[in-house]
Scaffold this motif. Structure first.
Motif, PDB file in Angstrom:
ATOM      1  N   ARG A  31     -13.496  14.164  -6.777  1.00  0.00           N
ATOM      2  CA  ARG A  31     -12.071  13.923  -6.564  1.00  0.00           C
ATOM      3  C   ARG A  31     -11.663  12.693  -7.365  1.00  0.00           C
ATOM      4  O   ARG A  31     -12.193  11.601  -7.151  1.00  0.00           O
ATOM      5  CB  ARG A  31     -11.802  13.703  -5.081  1.00  0.00           C
ATOM      6  CG  ARG A  31     -10.341  13.558  -4.771  1.00  0.00           C
ATOM      7  CD  ARG A  31     -10.135  13.573  -3.281  1.00  0.00           C
ATOM      8  NE  ARG A  31      -8.758  13.308  -2.991  1.00  0.00           N
ATOM      9  CZ  ARG A  31      -8.082  13.912  -2.046  1.00  0.00           C
ATOM     10  NH1 ARG A  31      -8.682  14.798  -1.294  1.00  0.00           N
ATOM     11  NH2 ARG A  31      -6.839  13.620  -1.820  1.00  0.00           N
ATOM     12  N   VAL A  32     -10.732  12.870  -8.281  1.00  0.00           N
ATOM     13  CA  VAL A  32     -10.202  11.762  -9.074  1.00  0.00           C
ATOM     14  C   VAL A  32      -8.900  11.333  -8.420  1.00  0.00           C
ATOM     15  O   VAL A  32      -7.912  12.065  -8.443  1.00  0.00           O
ATOM     16  CB  VAL A  32      -9.983  12.166 -10.547  1.00  0.00           C
ATOM     17  CG1 VAL A  32      -9.371  11.016 -11.335  1.00  0.00           C
ATOM     18  CG2 VAL A  32     -11.302  12.617 -11.179  1.00  0.00           C
ATOM     19  N   ASN A  33      -8.917  10.153  -7.826  1.00  0.00           N
ATOM     20  CA  ASN A  33      -7.729   9.611  -7.161  1.00  0.00           C
ATOM     21  C   ASN A  33      -7.048   8.597  -8.058  1.00  0.00           C
ATOM     22  O   ASN A  33      -7.711   7.823  -8.751  1.00  0.00           O
ATOM     23  CB  ASN A  33      -8.108   8.908  -5.858  1.00  0.00           C
ATOM     24  CG  ASN A  33      -8.497   9.875  -4.768  1.00  0.00           C
ATOM     25  OD1 ASN A  33      -8.164  11.053  -4.804  1.00  0.00           O
ATOM     26  ND2 ASN A  33      -9.225   9.386  -3.782  1.00  0.00           N
ATOM     27  N   LEU A  34      -5.735   8.573  -8.001  1.00  0.00           N
ATOM     28  CA  LEU A  34      -4.925   7.592  -8.715  1.00  0.00           C
ATOM     29  C   LEU A  34      -3.981   6.965  -7.703  1.00  0.00           C
ATOM     30  O   LEU A  34      -3.285   7.671  -6.976  1.00  0.00           O
ATOM     31  CB  LEU A  34      -4.143   8.270  -9.845  1.00  0.00           C
ATOM     32  CG  LEU A  34      -3.169   7.397 -10.622  1.00  0.00           C
ATOM     33  CD1 LEU A  34      -3.907   6.250 -11.326  1.00  0.00           C
ATOM     34  CD2 LEU A  34      -2.408   8.247 -11.638  1.00  0.00           C
ATOM     35  N   TYR A  35      -3.969   5.649  -7.676  1.00  0.00           N
ATOM     36  CA  TYR A  35      -3.128   4.911  -6.741  1.00  0.00           C
ATOM     37  C   TYR A  35      -1.936   4.345  -7.504  1.00  0.00           C
ATOM     38  O   TYR A  35      -2.042   3.327  -8.173  1.00  0.00           O
ATOM     39  CB  TYR A  35      -3.936   3.797  -6.068  1.00  0.00           C
ATOM     40  CG  TYR A  35      -5.024   4.343  -5.185  1.00  0.00           C
ATOM     41  CD1 TYR A  35      -4.801   4.521  -3.830  1.00  0.00           C
ATOM     42  CD2 TYR A  35      -6.256   4.729  -5.707  1.00  0.00           C
ATOM     43  CE1 TYR A  35      -5.790   5.056  -3.011  1.00  0.00           C
ATOM     44  CE2 TYR A  35      -7.245   5.265  -4.899  1.00  0.00           C
ATOM     45  CZ  TYR A  35      -6.999   5.427  -3.561  1.00  0.00           C
ATOM     46  OH  TYR A  35      -7.966   5.965  -2.757  1.00  0.00           O
ATOM     47  N   ALA A  51       1.027   4.501  -3.924  1.00  0.00           N
ATOM     48  CA  ALA A  51       0.709   3.079  -4.037  1.00  0.00           C
ATOM     49  C   ALA A  51       0.131   2.547  -2.728  1.00  0.00           C
ATOM     50  O   ALA A  51       0.459   3.038  -1.650  1.00  0.00           O
ATOM     51  CB  ALA A  51       1.966   2.296  -4.400  1.00  0.00           C
ATOM     52  N   VAL A  52      -0.756   1.579  -2.854  1.00  0.00           N
ATOM     53  CA  VAL A  52      -1.267   0.862  -1.685  1.00  0.00           C
ATOM     54  C   VAL A  52      -1.106  -0.631  -1.943  1.00  0.00           C
ATOM     55  O   VAL A  52      -1.035  -1.067  -3.089  1.00  0.00           O
ATOM     56  CB  VAL A  52      -2.746   1.197  -1.374  1.00  0.00           C
ATOM     57  CG1 VAL A  52      -2.918   2.657  -1.030  1.00  0.00           C
ATOM     58  CG2 VAL A  52      -3.660   0.812  -2.504  1.00  0.00           C
ATOM     59  N   ASP A  53      -1.063  -1.394  -0.889  1.00  0.00           N
ATOM     60  CA  ASP A  53      -0.929  -2.840  -1.005  1.00  0.00           C
ATOM     61  C   ASP A  53      -2.178  -3.417  -1.668  1.00  0.00           C
ATOM     62  O   ASP A  53      -3.290  -3.215  -1.182  1.00  0.00           O
ATOM     63  CB  ASP A  53      -0.729  -3.456   0.381  1.00  0.00           C
ATOM     64  CG  ASP A  53      -0.548  -4.954   0.300  1.00  0.00           C
ATOM     65  OD1 ASP A  53      -1.559  -5.670   0.463  1.00  0.00           O
ATOM     66  OD2 ASP A  53       0.584  -5.402   0.042  1.00  0.00           O
ATOM     67  N   TYR A  54      -1.978  -4.126  -2.770  1.00  0.00           N
ATOM     68  CA  TYR A  54      -3.111  -4.602  -3.567  1.00  0.00           C
ATOM     69  C   TYR A  54      -3.966  -5.609  -2.804  1.00  0.00           C
ATOM     70  O   TYR A  54      -5.181  -5.638  -2.959  1.00  0.00           O
ATOM     71  CB  TYR A  54      -2.625  -5.214  -4.886  1.00  0.00           C
ATOM     72  CG  TYR A  54      -3.742  -5.342  -5.905  1.00  0.00           C
ATOM     73  CD1 TYR A  54      -4.087  -4.251  -6.703  1.00  0.00           C
ATOM     74  CD2 TYR A  54      -4.459  -6.514  -6.045  1.00  0.00           C
ATOM     75  CE1 TYR A  54      -5.120  -4.336  -7.616  1.00  0.00           C
ATOM     76  CE2 TYR A  54      -5.493  -6.610  -6.963  1.00  0.00           C
ATOM     77  CZ  TYR A  54      -5.820  -5.519  -7.757  1.00  0.00           C
ATOM     78  OH  TYR A  54      -6.852  -5.611  -8.651  1.00  0.00           O
TER      79      TYR A  54
END
Length: 165
Positions: A31-35, A51-54
């Motif tokens: 699974r290739v995930n991109l945030y 997006a996630v909080d960095y």
């Protein structure tokens, strides 16, 4: 200024999209995930997680992802990418394009892995996805090196020694 800021970023975006799409195609069982908050309809095999909080969430993502990619802007000719330090500091496995300054502090294949071409990236991703123990040992070594040699205390002491000596 225009070339370094706008063109380099656009080229990096295209390169990153190309590499992610290629990895999704070449490694269909992974699974290739991109945030990102950007839509990615041109990357059908890439799972756009959003997006996630960095600062609060991304360290968890780095630590729990099997492979974390760092694809540096081509205009950056020196320095260690902050993303690479963040990944290793969180205990994640770092695979990065070549940046010479990594060699000043880290050992490729021991603390992180560098790839040299698209083919090399695919081969190394396949290899490390199949060799959990090696991948985890490299991630652990990178994390330990960050904790020992690359903390704020270490950096502030270096700065103070330069300024006051």
């Amino acid at each position: 200024v225009y070339a370094n800021y706008f063109l380099a970023r656009k080229l990096a975006e295209r390169e990153r999209r190309h590499l992610l799409g290629m990895l999704a195609e070449e490694l269909p069982d992974s699974r290739v995930n991109l945030y990102t908050h950007n839509p990615t309809p041109e990357l059908p095999g890439v799972h756009n997680v959003g997006a996630v909080d960095y600062y609060n969430d991304m360290p968890y993502v780095f630590r729990n992802s099997k492979i974390n990619l760092n694809i540096t802007l081509r205009s950056i000719k020196s320095g260690i990418p902050l993303r690479g330090m963040d990944i290793m500091g969180a205990g994640g496995f770092l695979m990065s394009n070549y940046q010479e300054d990594f060699f000043d502090f880290f050992v490729p294949g021991e603390d992180m892995v560098l790839y040299e071409s698209e083919e090399d990236l695919i081969c190394k991703c396949r290899y490390y996805l199949d060799h959990d123990d090696e991948r985890e040992a490299i991630a652990r070594s990178g994390s330990e090196k960050i904790a020992e040699h690359h903390t704020y205390d270490v950096r502030f002491n270096e700065i103070f020694n330069i300024v006051f000596n």
